[in-house]
Design a protein around this motif. Structure first.
Motif, PDB file in Angstrom:
ATOM      1  N   ALA A  53       0.821  -1.214   0.000  1.00 58.01           N
ATOM      2  CA  ALA A  53       0.000   0.000   0.000  1.00 58.01           C
ATOM      3  C   ALA A  53       0.851   1.258   0.000  1.00 58.01           C
ATOM      4  O   ALA A  53       0.401   2.315  -0.458  1.00 58.01           O
ATOM      5  N   ALA A  54       2.082   1.158   0.494  1.00 57.40           N
ATOM      6  CA  ALA A  54       2.962   2.327   0.523  1.00 57.40           C
ATOM      7  C   ALA A  54       3.492   2.680  -0.858  1.00 57.40           C
ATOM      8  O   ALA A  54       4.119   3.729  -1.031  1.00 57.40           O
ATOM      9  N   HIS A  55       3.247   1.816  -1.831  1.00 63.19           N
ATOM     10  CA  HIS A  55       3.744   2.034  -3.192  1.00 63.19           C
ATOM     11  C   HIS A  55       2.591   2.214  -4.175  1.00 63.19           C
ATOM     12  O   HIS A  55       2.707   1.862  -5.352  1.00 63.19           O
ATOM     13  N   ASN A  56       1.470   2.758  -3.650  1.00 60.15           N
ATOM     14  CA  ASN A  56       0.291   3.041  -4.478  1.00 60.15           C
ATOM     15  C   ASN A  56      -0.270   1.796  -5.145  1.00 60.15           C
ATOM     16  O   ASN A  56      -0.830   1.867  -6.239  1.00 60.15           O
ATOM     17  N   ARG A  57      -0.092   0.658  -4.478  1.00 62.97           N
ATOM     18  CA  ARG A  57      -0.699  -0.578  -4.956  1.00 62.97           C
ATOM     19  C   ARG A  57      -1.759  -1.021  -3.948  1.00 62.97           C
ATOM     20  O   ARG A  57      -1.902  -0.452  -2.872  1.00 62.97           O
ATOM     21  N   ALA A  58      -2.478  -2.059  -4.286  1.00 59.41           N
ATOM     22  CA  ALA A  58      -3.508  -2.574  -3.381  1.00 59.41           C
ATOM     23  C   ALA A  58      -2.886  -3.009  -2.064  1.00 59.41           C
ATOM     24  O   ALA A  58      -1.776  -3.562  -2.030  1.00 59.41           O
ATOM     25  N   MET A  59      -3.618  -2.774  -0.973  1.00 59.63           N
ATOM     26  CA  MET A  59      -3.128  -3.175   0.341  1.00 59.63           C
ATOM     27  C   MET A  59      -3.247  -4.679   0.534  1.00 59.63           C
ATOM     28  O   MET A  59      -2.457  -5.283   1.260  1.00 59.63           O
ATOM     29  N   VAL A  60      -4.251  -5.307  -0.147  1.00 57.97           N
ATOM     30  CA  VAL A  60      -4.527  -6.723   0.080  1.00 57.97           C
ATOM     31  C   VAL A  60      -4.457  -7.514  -1.219  1.00 57.97           C
ATOM     32  O   VAL A  60      -4.529  -6.954  -2.322  1.00 57.97           O
ATOM     33  N   ASP A  61      -4.353  -8.840  -1.065  1.00 55.58           N
ATOM     34  CA  ASP A  61      -4.368  -9.718  -2.231  1.00 55.58           C
ATOM     35  C   ASP A  61      -5.789 -10.228  -2.472  1.00 55.58           C
ATOM     36  O   ASP A  61      -6.753  -9.730  -1.875  1.00 55.58           O
ATOM     37  N   LYS A  62      -5.929 -11.225  -3.318  1.00 57.23           N
ATOM     38  CA  LYS A  62      -7.247 -11.730  -3.695  1.00 57.23           C
ATOM     39  C   LYS A  62      -7.961 -12.437  -2.546  1.00 57.23           C
ATOM     40  O   LYS A  62      -9.164 -12.718  -2.632  1.00 57.23           O
ATOM     41  N   HIS A  63      -7.239 -12.705  -1.444  1.00 57.04           N
ATOM     42  CA  HIS A  63      -7.847 -13.341  -0.279  1.00 57.04           C
ATOM     43  C   HIS A  63      -7.967 -12.372   0.900  1.00 57.04           C
ATOM     44  O   HIS A  63      -8.155 -12.802   2.038  1.00 57.04           O
ATOM     45  N   CYS A  64      -7.846 -11.080   0.626  1.00 58.79           N
ATOM     46  CA  CYS A  64      -7.939 -10.033   1.645  1.00 58.79           C
ATOM     47  C   CYS A  64      -6.792 -10.069   2.645  1.00 58.79           C
ATOM     48  O   CYS A  64      -6.903  -9.538   3.751  1.00 58.79           O
ATOM     49  N   ARG A  65      -5.680 -10.688   2.265  1.00 61.42           N
ATOM     50  CA  ARG A  65      -4.503 -10.699   3.132  1.00 61.42           C
ATOM     51  C   ARG A  65      -3.619  -9.502   2.782  1.00 61.42           C
ATOM     52  O   ARG A  65      -3.367  -9.221   1.608  1.00 61.42           O
ATOM     53  N   VAL A  66      -3.144  -8.815   3.806  1.00 59.07           N
ATOM     54  CA  VAL A  66      -2.261  -7.673   3.587  1.00 59.07           C
ATOM     55  C   VAL A  66      -0.939  -8.183   3.014  1.00 59.07           C
ATOM     56  O   VAL A  66      -0.401  -9.213   3.466  1.00 59.07           O
ATOM     57  N   THR A  67      -0.439  -7.482   2.033  1.00 58.01           N
ATOM     58  CA  THR A  67       0.789  -7.928   1.354  1.00 58.01           C
ATOM     59  C   THR A  67       1.933  -6.945   1.577  1.00 58.01           C
ATOM     60  O   THR A  67       1.726  -5.742   1.777  1.00 58.01           O
ATOM     61  N   ASP A  68       3.145  -7.503   1.509  1.00 56.78           N
ATOM     62  CA  ASP A  68       4.322  -6.644   1.617  1.00 56.78           C
ATOM     63  C   ASP A  68       4.676  -6.086   0.238  1.00 56.78           C
ATOM     64  O   ASP A  68       3.997  -6.367  -0.755  1.00 56.78           O
ATOM     65  N   ALA A  69       5.733  -5.295   0.184  1.00 57.07           N
ATOM     66  CA  ALA A  69       6.101  -4.617  -1.063  1.00 57.07           C
ATOM     67  C   ALA A  69       6.410  -5.586  -2.184  1.00 57.07           C
ATOM     68  O   ALA A  69       6.281  -5.256  -3.369  1.00 57.07           O
ATOM     69  N   GLY A  70       6.803  -6.818  -1.830  1.00 62.75           N
ATOM     70  CA  GLY A  70       7.081  -7.815  -2.853  1.00 62.75           C
ATOM     71  C   GLY A  70       5.856  -8.591  -3.280  1.00 62.75           C
ATOM     72  O   GLY A  70       5.947  -9.486  -4.124  1.00 62.75           O
ATOM     73  N   GLY A  71       4.699  -8.295  -2.692  1.00 62.38           N
ATOM     74  CA  GLY A  71       3.460  -8.968  -3.056  1.00 62.38           C
ATOM     75  C   GLY A  71       3.164 -10.208  -2.233  1.00 62.38           C
ATOM     76  O   GLY A  71       2.149 -10.879  -2.472  1.00 62.38           O
ATOM     77  N   ALA A  72       4.000 -10.522  -1.262  1.00 58.94           N
ATOM     78  CA  ALA A  72       3.781 -11.706  -0.434  1.00 58.94           C
ATOM     79  C   ALA A  72       2.784 -11.402   0.679  1.00 58.94           C
ATOM     80  O   ALA A  72       2.851 -10.344   1.312  1.00 58.94           O
ATOM     81  N   ALA A  73       1.872 -12.354   0.925  1.00 65.06           N
ATOM     82  CA  ALA A  73       0.883 -12.181   1.993  1.00 65.06           C
ATOM     83  C   ALA A  73       1.563 -12.295   3.347  1.00 65.06           C
ATOM     84  O   ALA A  73       2.435 -13.137   3.563  1.00 65.06           O
ATOM     85  N   ILE A  74       1.142 -11.439   4.274  1.00 69.49           N
ATOM     86  CA  ILE A  74       1.681 -11.447   5.639  1.00 69.49           C
ATOM     87  C   ILE A  74       0.737 -12.280   6.501  1.00 69.49           C
ATOM     88  O   ILE A  74      -0.436 -11.913   6.657  1.00 69.49           O
ATOM     89  N   PRO A  75       1.196 -13.393   7.054  1.00 65.74           N
ATOM     90  CA  PRO A  75       0.304 -14.302   7.795  1.00 65.74           C
ATOM     91  C   PRO A  75      -0.400 -13.601   8.963  1.00 65.74           C
ATOM     92  O   PRO A  75       0.222 -12.852   9.716  1.00 65.74           O
ATOM     93  N   GLY A  76      -1.714 -13.846   9.059  1.00 60.26           N
ATOM     94  CA  GLY A  76      -2.490 -13.330  10.180  1.00 60.26           C
ATOM     95  C   GLY A  76      -2.857 -11.876  10.089  1.00 60.26           C
ATOM     96  O   GLY A  76      -3.400 -11.303  11.042  1.00 60.26           O
ATOM     97  N   LEU A  77      -2.599 -11.238   8.942  1.00 59.26           N
ATOM     98  CA  LEU A  77      -2.888  -9.815   8.777  1.00 59.26           C
ATOM     99  C   LEU A  77      -3.818  -9.644   7.581  1.00 59.26           C
ATOM    100  O   LEU A  77      -3.470 -10.014   6.452  1.00 59.26           O
ATOM    101  N   TYR A  78      -5.024  -9.111   7.838  1.00 63.05           N
ATOM    102  CA  TYR A  78      -6.047  -8.982   6.809  1.00 63.05           C
ATOM    103  C   TYR A  78      -6.477  -7.521   6.679  1.00 63.05           C
ATOM    104  O   TYR A  78      -6.263  -6.700   7.578  1.00 63.05           O
TER     105      TYR A  78
END
Length: 828
Positions: A750-775
């Motif tokens: 989200a800090a890079h003007n991209r979506a905060m979440v992925d297709k499963h509503c999981r928050v992602t890091d700058a590399g696009g990886a989902a962060i476990p337990g964070l939605y």
């Protein structure tokens, strides 16, 4: 042991009124505004109100409120509207409004004098003034509230005013007049046996407008005006002659009684130094009892404190706890604003005795007992607070998106399970509405969409909201284009109240008035979130297995500063003429725009953006009254993407001659054309006119220009000529700092003007990886529907919709949280 009852009724002795009683018997008139009633009305007007206006004796104060509220609502032409009143008052205030055919609109109170919060009143008059029929302020505990201000509000907003002054008969204002003296509206007092002006049962209505009193008199007599044929709404509310005799006798005593009670208040205030007491207005109050607030740390010990006071011979009360917003009837039949001050005041309130038998020395003695009991209770308060239990899920944000998640859980009857180990953190005093009700626009969702959250819900308390005043208000727009957000807000708030009750009943916790400062991943895969209580700034950690971010979105200034239009900086081109759409769309925003354009014969406005907020801004500008004097192309819309209208089917689009779409623009699930990218409702109608679809004619005041590139001379010229430039550039999520186990910030997408979440509503890091337990869920989270959720293949951007959050999107998070919890139980 000397005993001090809280209230000791002291009406005049009827046995001593033999001459008056014989006079009544001789007259043969026992009711119907006889000689005794008329004599009392004349004398009380002369003695307490300086001979100004007129007074009306009624059977009780509640009936007086009912007829006065009914008359005021009829007078302003809103007989079925809202009655705005403070929450810290007796049930009779709200009941009178309901019996008069109005819906109570309950607001918070002032933290010092405990009367209606003036900021809340004026905000609600600004946002809901077209539905508010009557203001019903309460003169709290006999205080002489500012009636001149209510005269001003009556004139400015065209509303009725009825003052609930149940405890104020005998109160003297700052000018030395009886409270209510010469006011143009009705002021209603109680003469109940427990009041300072103690009779038996009875009430008084006074007004500086004698004609108003004449009309109210007819209403107390079945609506008969001069004949036995009803011409007005009416009821039997007449005071019997015998009770008027008691009232006349009490009138002779009232100054001495009030003076004596004022001395008790002085003694109490001296004896209760260090405790929070009510701020006093007026020269003298008709004190019924002495209200005092417990220290905040002792609020939970109120039952023990009142029991100890009783054991020491002192009767106590807790007026008014529960206050209106906490009572079941009004939760069901009223519209309730957040009431954090009333919640706090009511929870800490203790009423100490004031009776005609007491002396100042007695008041000093009672104050000393109270201080001793509180000191003993303070000594037993633990010095440390136990560690908070680990939550399964921490939901940060209880606004529309956060409560939508809870609503999704209700759809399958799962909220009870989801609530176990749930902690909801919300900045405001209540969950539900968030900032939704602050906007002066119509939703891009239909009334049916809003009501599907509650209709046929498996939880009966949720389903019942369909018949709640907020549900009925939204239902009125079933055949309209959208719902005014000021009407949708109370529905979501009422739903939030019920959801919160279910969460609490199933082991969850609501932390309203709190905010999250950041969350940190710790060993074991859990999260430690730093929370702050807004009331006092205290901070603490909350551990949880999952964190759901539902903090909404905003229009960041840094994005505005970086924005380029036609190859040049927007800020450089627009300068101090630049506003953001969020500011304009809020209540009061258009007043600011009108003020900035005052004196302009043919103003020019440029709106930048192709979002729903851009179109909503234009629509609001066009319908604002009084209308702004735009000439041809007075409003220019600058946008980069093509404007697309939504259609429910290919056939519907083709029937209007709209063919500007391809197979990739059609949702494979629903068959909708531009399901996600298309404008809906009011914005759609505006776009259809701009595009000239099906013979529609564009509004000549609007120029629609799609920016072609960095050298677009039309865009630059429009910006140069504009009196105001409004940026509608979309929203970004409110930042929640997220840290790893080493305390280092995690760089989020989200800090890079991209979506905060992925297709499963999981928050992602700058590399696009989902962060476990964070939605994440809600405005600006960036979720894009996929699979069975539908949507056109050509869509790029983010989809924000309350219906989606309350159904598939919210359910996606619920399933993951409950699924992970089930896996943990299976492993254990």
């Amino acid at each position: 042991m000397t005993r001090y009852p809280l209230i000791a009724p002291n009406p005049p002795r009827l046995s001593e009124q033999t001459e008056a009683l014989r006079r009544i018997e001789a007259s043969g008139v026992f009711s119907n505004n006889g000689a005794e009633v008329r004599a009392f009305e004349r004398d009380v007007t002369d003695r307490l109100f300086g001979g100004h206006g007129a007074s009306l004796a009624v059977a009780n104060a509640t009936l007086g409120l009912m007829i006065a509220i009914k008359q005021a609502a009829q007078q302003v032409g809103r007989p079925d509207g809202l009655a705005l009143m403070p929450s810290l008052t007796f049930a009779a205030t709200g009941q009178a409004a309901l019996w008069s055919g109005l819906t109570p609109l309950i607001c918070d109170v002032d933290p010092d004098d405990w009367s209606a919060c003036r900021h809340a009143e004026e905000r609600l008059l600004e946002t809901r003034g077209d539905r508010i029929s009557v203001l019903v302020p309460y003169a709290t505990f006999g205080n002489a509230i500012d009636l001149d201000r209510y005269c001003w509000l009556q004139r400015k907003y065209g509303v009725g005013v009825v003052i609930d002054a149940a405890s104020s008969l005998g109160t003297v204002d700052d000018a030395g007049n009886g409270f209510g003296h010469d006011s143009p509206f009705a002021t209603v007092y109680s003469m109940h046996a427990t009041k300072t002006f103690a009779v038996a049962e009875g009430g008084l209505v006074h007004s500086g407008d004698a004609g108003l009193i004449d009309q109210l008199r007819a209403m107390t007599n079945f609506g008969f005006e001069g004949s036995r044929s009803a011409t007005l709404y009416g009821i039997n509310a007449k005071l019997p002659e015998v009770v008027a005799v008691l009232a006349q006798a009490k009138l002779e005593q009232i100054d001495a009684v009030c003076d004596a009670r004022a001395e008790l208040e002085v003694a109490y205030r001296e004896g209760l130094s260090g405790f929070q007491l009510q701020k006093v207005d007026g020269r003298r109050r008709a004190m019924q009892f002495m209200p005092v607030l417990l220290p905040a740390a002792l609020a939970a010990k109120r039952d023990a404190i009142t029991a100890a006071m009783d054991a020491a011979g002192v009767g106590t009360g807790r007026y008014f706890s529960p206050h209106l917003a906490e009572q079941p009837l009004f939760k069901t039949h009223a519209l309730i604003e957040p009431t954090p001050i009333a919640d706090t005041v009511a929870a800490r309130m203790i009423s100490l005795p004031i009776t005609d038998a007491m002396t100042a020395a007695d008041a000093t003695a009672v104050a000393a007992i109270f201080k001793r009991v509180c000191a003993e209770a303070s000594a037993s308060v633990p010095a440390t607070v136990r560690t908070r239990p680990v939550a399964r899920t921490l939901l940060i944000g209880g606004g529309p998106a956060g409560t939508a998640l809870l609503t999704a859980a209700t759809k399958r009857g799962q909220l009870g399970d989801f609530a176990q180990g749930l902690v909801v953190v919300e900045r405001d005093a209540a969950i539900g509405v968030g900032r939704l009700g602050k906007y002066a626009i119509t939703s891009d969702s239909t009334a049916t969409t809003f009501l599907t959250a509650v209709k046929d819900n498996p939880y009966p308390e949720i389903a019942a909201i369909l018949d709640h005043p907020a549900g009925r208000a939204v239902a009125r727009y079933t055949d309209a284009i959208g719902v005014p957000l000021v009407e949708a807000g109370p529905l979501i708030r009422a739903t939030g109240d019920r959801l919160g009750d279910i969460v609490s009943a199933n082991g969850g916790e609501l932390l309203t008035g709190h905010e999250a400062l950041g969350t940190r991943r710790i060993d074991g895969g859990m999260w430690s979130t730093r929370l702050r209580r807004r009331a006092d700034g205290s901070e603490f950690e909350q551990l949880s297995h999952n964190v759901v971010i539902a903090t909404g979105g905003h229009q960041p200034l840094d994005r505005l500063a970086a924005q380029q239009v036609a190859g040049q900086s927007l800020v450089a081109q627009a300068g101090d003429r630049l506003l953001q759409s969020d500011e304009v769309l809020a209540h009061g925003g258009m007043a600011k725009v009108a003020d900035l354009l005052s004196g302009k014969r043919a103003p020019k406005i440029v709106v930048i953006g192709g979002s729903t907020s851009a179109l909503a801004t234009i629509f609001l500008i066009l319908k604002t009254a009084p209308a702004l004097p735009f000439g041809e192309h007075g409003i220019t819309l600058l946008h980069r993407r093509p404007l697309r209208p939504f259609y429910p089917s290919i056939e519907a689009a083709q029937a209007e001659g709209f063919t500007d779409f391809t197979p990739d623009d059609i949702c494979p699930v629903s068959g909708f054309v531009y399901r996600l990218a298309g404008f809906r409702l009011e914005a759609r109608e505006l776009v259809l006119r701009m595009l000239g679809v099906d013979g529609r004619v564009a509004d000549p005041r609007i120029r629609n220009h799609r920016i072609t590139g960095d050298d677009d001379a039309v865009a630059r010229s429009a910006l140069a000529e504009a009196d105001i430039v409004i940026a509608a550039l979309g929203y970004r999520p409110h930042a929640l700092p997220v840290f790893d186990t080493d305390g280092q910030p995690i760089d989020l997408s989200a800090a890079h003007n991209r979506a905060m979440v992925d297709k499963h509503c999981r928050v992602t890091d700058a590399g696009g990886a989902a962060i476990p337990g964070l939605y994440g869920i809600g405005l600006a989270a960036g979720f894009v529907p996929w699979g069975h959720l539908g949507g056109e293949a050509s869509f790029s951007g983010q989809a924000n919709g309350l219906w989606q959050w309350q159904n598939d999107v919210g359910q996606m998070i619920v399933d993951q949280v409950l699924g992970v919890a089930a896996e943990r139980r299976a492993v254990a």
